[in-house]
Enzyme design. Sequence first.
Site, PDB file in Angstrom:
ATOM      1  N   ASP A  32      31.464  45.448  18.144  1.00 21.12           N
ATOM      2  CA  ASP A  32      31.432  44.254  17.303  1.00 21.12           C
ATOM      3  C   ASP A  32      32.571  43.296  17.662  1.00 21.12           C
ATOM      4  O   ASP A  32      32.929  42.419  16.886  1.00 21.12           O
ATOM      5  CB  ASP A  32      31.470  44.637  15.814  1.00 21.12           C
ATOM      6  CG  ASP A  32      32.785  45.311  15.438  1.00 21.12           C
ATOM      7  OD1 ASP A  32      33.577  45.617  16.356  1.00 21.12           O
ATOM      8  OD2 ASP A  32      33.000  45.525  14.238  1.00 21.12           O
ATOM      9  N   HIS A 236      42.093  34.293  43.594  1.00 18.40           N
ATOM     10  CA  HIS A 236      41.931  34.420  42.138  1.00 18.40           C
ATOM     11  C   HIS A 236      42.571  35.699  41.599  1.00 18.40           C
ATOM     12  O   HIS A 236      42.121  36.270  40.603  1.00 18.40           O
ATOM     13  CB  HIS A 236      40.449  34.351  41.744  1.00 18.40           C
ATOM     14  CG  HIS A 236      39.904  32.962  41.813  1.00 18.40           C
ATOM     15  ND1 HIS A 236      38.554  32.683  41.748  1.00 18.40           N
ATOM     16  CD2 HIS A 236      40.524  31.771  41.937  1.00 18.40           C
ATOM     17  CE1 HIS A 236      38.382  31.365  41.841  1.00 18.40           C
ATOM     18  NE2 HIS A 236      39.562  30.796  41.954  1.00 18.40           N
ATOM     19  N   ASP A 253      50.487  30.437  39.346  1.00 23.96           N
ATOM     20  CA  ASP A 253      49.531  29.357  39.044  1.00 23.96           C
ATOM     21  C   ASP A 253      49.252  29.461  37.561  1.00 23.96           C
ATOM     22  O   ASP A 253      48.570  30.383  37.103  1.00 23.96           O
ATOM     23  CB  ASP A 253      48.259  29.555  39.873  1.00 23.96           C
ATOM     24  CG  ASP A 253      47.240  28.417  39.680  1.00 23.96           C
ATOM     25  OD1 ASP A 253      47.316  27.707  38.660  1.00 23.96           O
ATOM     26  OD2 ASP A 253      46.371  28.269  40.554  1.00 23.96           O
ATOM     27  N   ASP A 264      47.686  22.315  34.803  1.00 20.36           N
ATOM     28  CA  ASP A 264      47.361  23.275  35.866  1.00 20.36           C
ATOM     29  C   ASP A 264      48.372  23.076  36.984  1.00 20.36           C
ATOM     30  O   ASP A 264      48.267  22.124  37.747  1.00 20.36           O
ATOM     31  CB  ASP A 264      45.924  23.011  36.339  1.00 20.36           C
ATOM     32  CG  ASP A 264      45.468  23.981  37.421  1.00 20.36           C
ATOM     33  OD1 ASP A 264      46.190  24.938  37.715  1.00 20.36           O
ATOM     34  OD2 ASP A 264      44.372  23.749  37.973  1.00 20.36           O
ATOM     35  N   HIS A 345      40.549  26.548  50.284  1.00 24.10           N
ATOM     36  CA  HIS A 345      40.009  26.054  49.012  1.00 24.10           C
ATOM     37  C   HIS A 345      40.102  24.536  48.944  1.00 24.10           C
ATOM     38  O   HIS A 345      40.549  23.888  49.882  1.00 24.10           O
ATOM     39  CB  HIS A 345      40.699  26.741  47.823  1.00 24.10           C
ATOM     40  CG  HIS A 345      42.201  26.606  47.812  1.00 24.10           C
ATOM     41  ND1 HIS A 345      42.829  25.403  47.573  1.00 24.10           N
ATOM     42  CD2 HIS A 345      43.181  27.520  48.015  1.00 24.10           C
ATOM     43  CE1 HIS A 345      44.140  25.595  47.606  1.00 24.10           C
ATOM     44  NE2 HIS A 345      44.381  26.866  47.892  1.00 24.10           N
ATOM     45  N   HIS A 349      41.007  18.972  41.679  1.00 22.95           N
ATOM     46  CA  HIS A 349      39.863  18.852  40.776  1.00 22.95           C
ATOM     47  C   HIS A 349      40.293  18.055  39.570  1.00 22.95           C
ATOM     48  O   HIS A 349      41.496  17.929  39.291  1.00 22.95           O
ATOM     49  CB  HIS A 349      39.359  20.246  40.370  1.00 22.95           C
ATOM     50  CG  HIS A 349      40.461  21.142  39.856  1.00 22.95           C
ATOM     51  ND1 HIS A 349      40.908  21.090  38.566  1.00 22.95           N
ATOM     52  CD2 HIS A 349      41.239  22.065  40.484  1.00 22.95           C
ATOM     53  CE1 HIS A 349      41.893  21.956  38.408  1.00 22.95           C
ATOM     54  NE2 HIS A 349      42.125  22.556  39.561  1.00 22.95           N
ATOM     55  N   HIS A 356      38.945  22.965  35.012  1.00 26.02           N
ATOM     56  CA  HIS A 356      38.131  22.324  36.044  1.00 26.02           C
ATOM     57  C   HIS A 356      37.235  21.352  35.284  1.00 26.02           C
ATOM     58  O   HIS A 356      36.095  21.642  34.965  1.00 26.02           O
ATOM     59  CB  HIS A 356      37.311  23.346  36.835  1.00 26.02           C
ATOM     60  CG  HIS A 356      38.180  24.223  37.698  1.00 26.02           C
ATOM     61  ND1 HIS A 356      37.710  25.325  38.367  1.00 26.02           N
ATOM     62  CD2 HIS A 356      39.497  24.143  38.011  1.00 26.02           C
ATOM     63  CE1 HIS A 356      38.702  25.900  39.040  1.00 26.02           C
ATOM     64  NE2 HIS A 356      39.790  25.200  38.831  1.00 26.02           N
ATOM     65  N   GLU A 374      46.521  20.402  45.181  1.00 24.17           N
ATOM     66  CA  GLU A 374      46.969  21.796  45.308  1.00 24.17           C
ATOM     67  C   GLU A 374      46.735  22.397  46.696  1.00 24.17           C
ATOM     68  O   GLU A 374      45.945  23.316  46.854  1.00 24.17           O
ATOM     69  CB  GLU A 374      46.319  22.669  44.237  1.00 24.17           C
ATOM     70  CG  GLU A 374      44.823  22.497  44.068  1.00 24.17           C
ATOM     71  CD  GLU A 374      44.298  23.393  42.937  1.00 24.17           C
ATOM     72  OE1 GLU A 374      44.553  24.611  43.010  1.00 24.17           O
ATOM     73  OE2 GLU A 374      43.649  22.897  42.029  1.00 24.17           O
ATOM     74  N   TYR A 378      47.847  30.402  53.332  1.00 26.84           N
ATOM     75  CA  TYR A 378      47.772  31.833  53.033  1.00 26.84           C
ATOM     76  C   TYR A 378      47.703  32.595  54.356  1.00 26.84           C
ATOM     77  O   TYR A 378      46.798  32.348  55.165  1.00 26.84           O
ATOM     78  CB  TYR A 378      46.543  32.128  52.161  1.00 26.84           C
ATOM     79  CG  TYR A 378      46.489  31.181  50.978  1.00 26.84           C
ATOM     80  CD1 TYR A 378      47.199  31.454  49.816  1.00 26.84           C
ATOM     81  CD2 TYR A 378      45.793  29.974  51.071  1.00 26.84           C
ATOM     82  CE1 TYR A 378      47.203  30.555  48.758  1.00 26.84           C
ATOM     83  CE2 TYR A 378      45.794  29.069  50.019  1.00 26.84           C
ATOM     84  CZ  TYR A 378      46.493  29.357  48.861  1.00 26.84           C
ATOM     85  OH  TYR A 378      46.509  28.454  47.830  1.00 26.84           O
ATOM     86  N   ARG A 387      51.235  28.162  47.561  1.00 24.77           N
ATOM     87  CA  ARG A 387      50.487  27.007  47.037  1.00 24.77           C
ATOM     88  C   ARG A 387      51.423  26.234  46.128  1.00 24.77           C
ATOM     89  O   ARG A 387      52.274  26.831  45.442  1.00 24.77           O
ATOM     90  CB  ARG A 387      49.248  27.461  46.247  1.00 24.77           C
ATOM     91  CG  ARG A 387      48.487  26.310  45.592  1.00 24.77           C
ATOM     92  CD  ARG A 387      47.075  26.686  45.124  1.00 24.77           C
ATOM     93  NE  ARG A 387      47.025  27.622  44.028  1.00 24.77           N
ATOM     94  CZ  ARG A 387      46.700  28.906  44.131  1.00 24.77           C
ATOM     95  NH1 ARG A 387      46.397  29.419  45.310  1.00 24.77           N
ATOM     96  NH2 ARG A 387      46.682  29.695  43.074  1.00 24.77           N
ATOM     97  N   GLU A 389      51.071  22.943  43.263  1.00 28.92           N
ATOM     98  CA  GLU A 389      50.030  22.206  42.543  1.00 28.92           C
ATOM     99  C   GLU A 389      50.647  21.315  41.479  1.00 28.92           C
ATOM    100  O   GLU A 389      51.390  21.791  40.614  1.00 28.92           O
ATOM    101  CB  GLU A 389      49.056  23.203  41.885  1.00 28.92           C
ATOM    102  CG  GLU A 389      47.964  22.536  41.084  1.00 28.92           C
ATOM    103  CD  GLU A 389      46.911  23.522  40.572  1.00 28.92           C
ATOM    104  OE1 GLU A 389      47.223  24.717  40.426  1.00 28.92           O
ATOM    105  OE2 GLU A 389      45.785  23.066  40.304  1.00 28.92           O
TER     106      GLU A 389
HETATM  107  N1  GLY Z   1      44.238  27.535  38.243  1.00 28.86           N
HETATM  108  C1  GLY Z   1      42.982  27.175  38.721  1.00 28.86           C
HETATM  109  C2  GLY Z   1      43.070  26.159  39.755  1.00 28.86           C
HETATM  110  O1  GLY Z   1      44.134  25.927  40.285  1.00 28.86           O
HETATM  111  O2  GLY Z   1      42.116  25.486  40.058  1.00 28.86           O
HETATM  112 MN    MN Z   2      46.009  26.099  39.346  1.00 25.17          MN
HETATM  113 MN    MN Z   3      43.860  23.710  39.992  1.00 23.50          MN
END
Ligand code: GLY
Ligand code: MN
Ligand code: MN
Length: 419
Positions: A32, A236, A253, A264, A345, A349, A356, A374, A378, A387, A389
């Site tokens: 539940d 991820h 991140d 983000d 990647h 975005h 996103h 970003e 790697y 990375r 961002e």
């Molecule tokens: N944290 C998700 C992205 O960077 O798009």
């Molecule tokens: Mn991010």
């Molecule tokens: Mn992002």
Amino acid sequence: MFRAHRDALRNLLPPRSLAIIHAADVPATNGDGTLRMVPAADLFHLTGIEQEESVLLLAPDAADPGSREVLFIRQPNETSATWEGRKLSKDEAHAASGVARVRWIADLHSVLHGLMCESERVFLNANEHERARIDVEPRDARLARELIARYPLHRYERLAPLMRRLRAVKSPTEVALLRTAIDITDAGLRRVLGTLRPGVHEYEIEAELIGEFTRRRARFAYEPIVASGPNACVLHYNDNDAECREGDLVLIDVGASYANYASDLTRTYPVGGRFTPRQRAVYDAVLRVMRAATGRLRPGLTPRDWKRAAQLDMNEELLKLGLLTKDDLSKDSAEEPACKKYFMHGLGHSLGLGVHDLAPVNGPFEPGWVLTVEPGIYIPQEGLGIRLENDLLVTADGCIDLCAHVPVEADEVEALLAR
Ligand code: GLY
Ligand code: MN
Ligand code: MN
């Protein structure tokens, strides 16, 4: 703000339209169990209402002026008060949203029938995010199925493309909320800079972040990635359970969500306080690509062209780092960019009520859009992933870096770690 958002949607609706916007489902887990509901972004955008089982109807040409804008909410009762706590009263829902008419959800179907009889086009919502994974039929889809079965001769239209256009352009109030979310993320990252040292576990870093966010009335906008050493090459990764070791970098991140507006950010720090020369070279390459992409962002540019320019920059950086050869670069194309081996990647975005967030897929960018930038490199064979961002606001002639105050220069990061 919510009134203005509804006016903007009404301006896009053709005559004799009815638009129906639903709250999200409370997500079920095991037994539940349920998860905390994340408010439906479109309903929140149009009303500021976060409560489950709420519905907004917009019928700008309805004969009865009182039916042109109606918000339906759950009727509180003793059981809901005992188990779930207070629910919105009609007055509170009116005060939060500005919607003139608030009714109990039990009345939805009779009101809806009346409005269906007056309307020609019915705008229904759906999750049209390019990468959405939908395994369970959502509320919007169930309603669409029921309405189409009951009123098969109406014209049904997609609300999602309209919401996408509207939500892409942020108002000054929304930008202020995004700035607050970014400032809270900055506070969390500074806390991490004060506690990072060899032997700390990734989950301890996560704990510092959520502690700082919660104290500032924010939540995680998404599950944070705290990835040390080779874990940073898993895009991820969010096990967040490894020990951070001397000589490794840790990629963080993370974004705070404040009043449902998501930030983000990504920063990559040396666990032991100093970058090695190799780490520093890769770090500065990523930072240069980020700076160049930031300098290029302006209205009229398309996401595709923005990304491609950054890929060309990245090719040159990877050549200098000895990761790509001239021969690799000679085979580069937009379809198969040479840098993809190390930067696989997207460049960024849209950001807003979702991490996103929705925006027209092919752009072009317009003033008021907020985007992440970003880039990353790697290198699994070196146990190294970097990375960076930031979040950018598109202006009339360029962009503003909303994260300009969040430490990112390698020297500054080392100085903060040394303290
Ligand atoms: N944290 C998700 C992205 O960077 O798009
Ligand atoms: Mn991010
Ligand atoms: Mn992002």
